[in-house]
Scaffold this active site. Sequence first.
Site, PDB file in Angstrom:
ATOM      1  N   LYS A  28       0.856  13.156 -17.336  1.00 37.49           N
ATOM      2  CA  LYS A  28      -0.204  14.132 -17.560  1.00 37.49           C
ATOM      3  C   LYS A  28      -1.551  13.446 -17.384  1.00 37.49           C
ATOM      4  CE  LYS A  28      -2.561  13.881 -20.972  1.00 37.49           C
ATOM      5  NZ  LYS A  28      -3.149  12.688 -21.585  1.00 37.49           N
ATOM      6  N   LYS A  81       7.746  12.873 -29.645  1.00 39.74           N
ATOM      7  CA  LYS A  81       7.530  12.461 -31.043  1.00 39.74           C
ATOM      8  C   LYS A  81       8.458  13.263 -31.947  1.00 39.74           C
ATOM      9  CE  LYS A  81       2.629  11.393 -30.380  1.00 39.74           C
ATOM     10  NZ  LYS A  81       2.167  10.160 -30.998  1.00 39.74           N
ATOM     11  N   ASP A  88      -7.526  16.302 -21.529  1.00 36.55           N
ATOM     12  CA  ASP A  88      -6.801  15.091 -21.915  1.00 36.55           C
ATOM     13  C   ASP A  88      -5.708  15.387 -22.951  1.00 36.55           C
ATOM     14  OD1 ASP A  88      -6.248  12.314 -22.015  1.00 36.55           O
ATOM     15  OD2 ASP A  88      -7.531  12.070 -23.771  1.00 36.55           O
ATOM     16  N   ASP A 134       0.850  -1.189   0.000  1.00 37.85           N
ATOM     17  CA  ASP A 134       0.000   0.000   0.000  1.00 37.85           C
ATOM     18  C   ASP A 134       0.891   1.246   0.000  1.00 37.85           C
ATOM     19  OD1 ASP A 134      -3.159   0.344   1.279  1.00 37.85           O
ATOM     20  OD2 ASP A 134      -1.860   2.081   0.892  1.00 37.85           O
ATOM     21  N   HIS A 159       3.910  13.133 -23.575  1.00 39.61           N
ATOM     22  CA  HIS A 159       4.625  12.245 -24.504  1.00 39.61           C
ATOM     23  C   HIS A 159       4.658  12.797 -25.933  1.00 39.61           C
ATOM     24  CE1 HIS A 159       0.645  10.675 -25.672  1.00 39.61           C
ATOM     25  NE2 HIS A 159       1.229  10.191 -26.753  1.00 39.61           N
ATOM     26  N   LYS A 200     -12.674  12.369 -30.231  1.00 40.32           N
ATOM     27  CA  LYS A 200     -12.772  10.906 -30.355  1.00 40.32           C
ATOM     28  C   LYS A 200     -13.897  10.591 -31.344  1.00 40.32           C
ATOM     29  CE  LYS A 200      -9.989   9.914 -26.778  1.00 40.32           C
ATOM     30  NZ  LYS A 200      -8.635   9.381 -26.988  1.00 40.32           N
ATOM     31  N   HIS A 206      -0.908  18.310 -25.033  1.00 40.63           N
ATOM     32  CA  HIS A 206      -0.309  17.935 -26.326  1.00 40.63           C
ATOM     33  C   HIS A 206      -0.456  19.047 -27.380  1.00 40.63           C
ATOM     34  CE1 HIS A 206      -0.153  14.133 -24.459  1.00 40.63           C
ATOM     35  NE2 HIS A 206      -1.205  13.554 -24.978  1.00 40.63           N
ATOM     36  N   GLU A 213      -9.128  11.322 -33.736  1.00 39.47           N
ATOM     37  CA  GLU A 213      -8.969   9.892 -33.443  1.00 39.47           C
ATOM     38  C   GLU A 213     -10.257   9.195 -33.871  1.00 39.47           C
ATOM     39  OE1 GLU A 213      -5.873   9.615 -29.782  1.00 39.47           O
ATOM     40  OE2 GLU A 213      -7.846  10.375 -29.264  1.00 39.47           O
TER      41      GLU A 213
HETATM   42  C1  BG6 Z   1      -3.027  10.404 -24.494  1.00 35.65           C
HETATM   43  C2  BG6 Z   1      -4.509  10.587 -24.282  1.00 35.65           C
HETATM   44  O1  BG6 Z   1      -2.300  11.343 -23.747  1.00 35.65           O
HETATM   45  O2  BG6 Z   1      -2.731  10.586 -25.872  1.00 35.65           O
HETATM   46  C3  BG6 Z   1      -5.312   9.671 -25.175  1.00 35.65           C
HETATM   47  O3  BG6 Z   1      -4.815  10.321 -22.919  1.00 35.65           O
HETATM   48  C4  BG6 Z   1      -4.880   9.803 -26.619  1.00 35.65           C
HETATM   49  O4  BG6 Z   1      -6.709   9.933 -25.052  1.00 35.65           O
HETATM   50  C5  BG6 Z   1      -3.368   9.650 -26.723  1.00 35.65           C
HETATM   51  O5  BG6 Z   1      -5.533   8.796 -27.381  1.00 35.65           O
HETATM   52  C6  BG6 Z   1      -2.876   9.891 -28.135  1.00 35.65           C
HETATM   53  O6  BG6 Z   1      -1.496   9.667 -28.180  1.00 35.65           O
HETATM   54  P1  BG6 Z   1      -0.834   9.005 -29.451  1.00 35.65           P
HETATM   55  O7  BG6 Z   1       0.625   9.020 -29.175  1.00 35.65           O
HETATM   56  O8  BG6 Z   1      -1.411   7.634 -29.572  1.00 35.65           O
HETATM   57  O9  BG6 Z   1      -1.239   9.888 -30.609  1.00 35.65           O
END
Ligand code: BG6
Length: 458
Positions: free
Chosen positions: A139, A173, A226, A85, A169, A317, A231, A207
């Site tokens: 994040k 890229k 999100d 825990d 992330h 989405k 991003h 997406e």
């Molecule tokens: C994430 C989001 O940070 O990035 C997701 O939480 C999203 O909702 C994703 O689908 C997209 O990342 P990538 O690298 O797959 O384009």
Amino acid sequence: MSVPHSDALVFFGATGDLAYKKIFPSLQAMLKRGHLKVPVIGVAKAGWNLDQLKARAKDSLEKHGGLDPVAFEQLSKLLRYVDGDYADAATFQQLKQQLGDAQSPAHYMAIPPLLFGQVVEQLAKAGCAGPGARIIVEKPFGTDMESARNLNRILLNTFDEARIFRIDHYLGKRPVHNLQFFRFANSFPESYWNRDHIESVQITMAEDFGVQGRGKFYDQTGTIRDVMQNHLFQLMANIAMEPPPRLDSETVRDEKVKVLKAIPPLTVRDVVRGQFQGYLDEPGVAPDSTVETFAALKLELDSWRWKGVPFYIRAGKCLPVTCTEVLIRMRPPPTMYEDFQLEPNYLRLRISPEATIAIGINVVAPADDTTGGINEMIAAHHPTKEEMDAYERVLGDAMSGDATLFSREDYVEEAWRIVDPMLKAKTPVYPYQPGTWGPPEVDRLLAPPGGWWNPTVA
Ligand code: BG6
């Protein structure tokens, strides 16, 4: 201040979804490149043992990216596991034991932010947060300005800013990095990279899938928190920033923060939110949820370079394609070819699914010199499949102590300052059909000059 290379990687949330989808594949990839030689300690509260964690890692690799038996064998030798825990000091005593002589562990929080405070405090108490240690956090960093500030306070109590790595992330890229490279490694873009020549900028992250078993997380988050506040703001900062005088992490990050400082907070007129039909039936989603699965924003940059150039940012989405793309539309020339159906020149910078840099140029039609139209000149077009995965890059950089690809405290707080009032205003959420470009209202209420550019994917 320089941060030494990590001599251990600890990841909290080792049995979770992020570890399964992203972390194990990145660890294997790092091993294959010879970039991972230190113990990797998974921590979770699952009642598991090390063999179970290894089995999970194997399964993760089989499903996400392909198992490499040699690399997996090496990973198995480096893997350790602590079960317990996060509220229990004994868990952290076990961790301390597993760390042995390690002086510079990287603690990666692949856990809900609610638990950060507790874990950080326990790390400090157990003596796992010495001067070489660092913390890597996922994040979204907070849910608004206030929670982000609180989180920063909690982390800064134990780690100084140079040892805090806030992951976005997207910064890992290569095509995102290439936005800066394209601008600053060439001399010609600078002459038109301003309000005199650019009419508008559009950034789309589409997406074609829904929330895929992440209903609970998504319903507490929504599209703006999100992917937009993090991003897509990073993409915008790469496009809008001034040339950094040096390439060290602080100088580059200073320039990005300056971009955000020039943006006034968004108002309710600058946003259109949508929700795909069927979202309310997703497991984990509240039956009366008004969380957005689509959003379009219009941002103004009050800077010398950009004043009067609107930046439109859109993400969602269940849209028709999966693609992230930037479209920079130029102002039209004072043309004499009024009978030709000419379109403004544009620059198209695609981040995924492949990396493309293309310029739209009007030319006369080959068979008929009374008509003309836009043609693309493609400067680069690469599949991104073979590239280093973004997670591999950011994890590797955090372990080696390079902060360039991470969001700094002031950047994160500026980003929340921009979206906070609009998020709190609870604007309407319009329904849209899955497989369309969001709710029809977006074209009526928030269309860029010349309309939205809808990327197509071959
Ligand atoms: C994430 C989001 O940070 O990035 C997701 O939480 C999203 O909702 C994703 O689908 C997209 O990342 P990538 O690298 O797959 O384009």
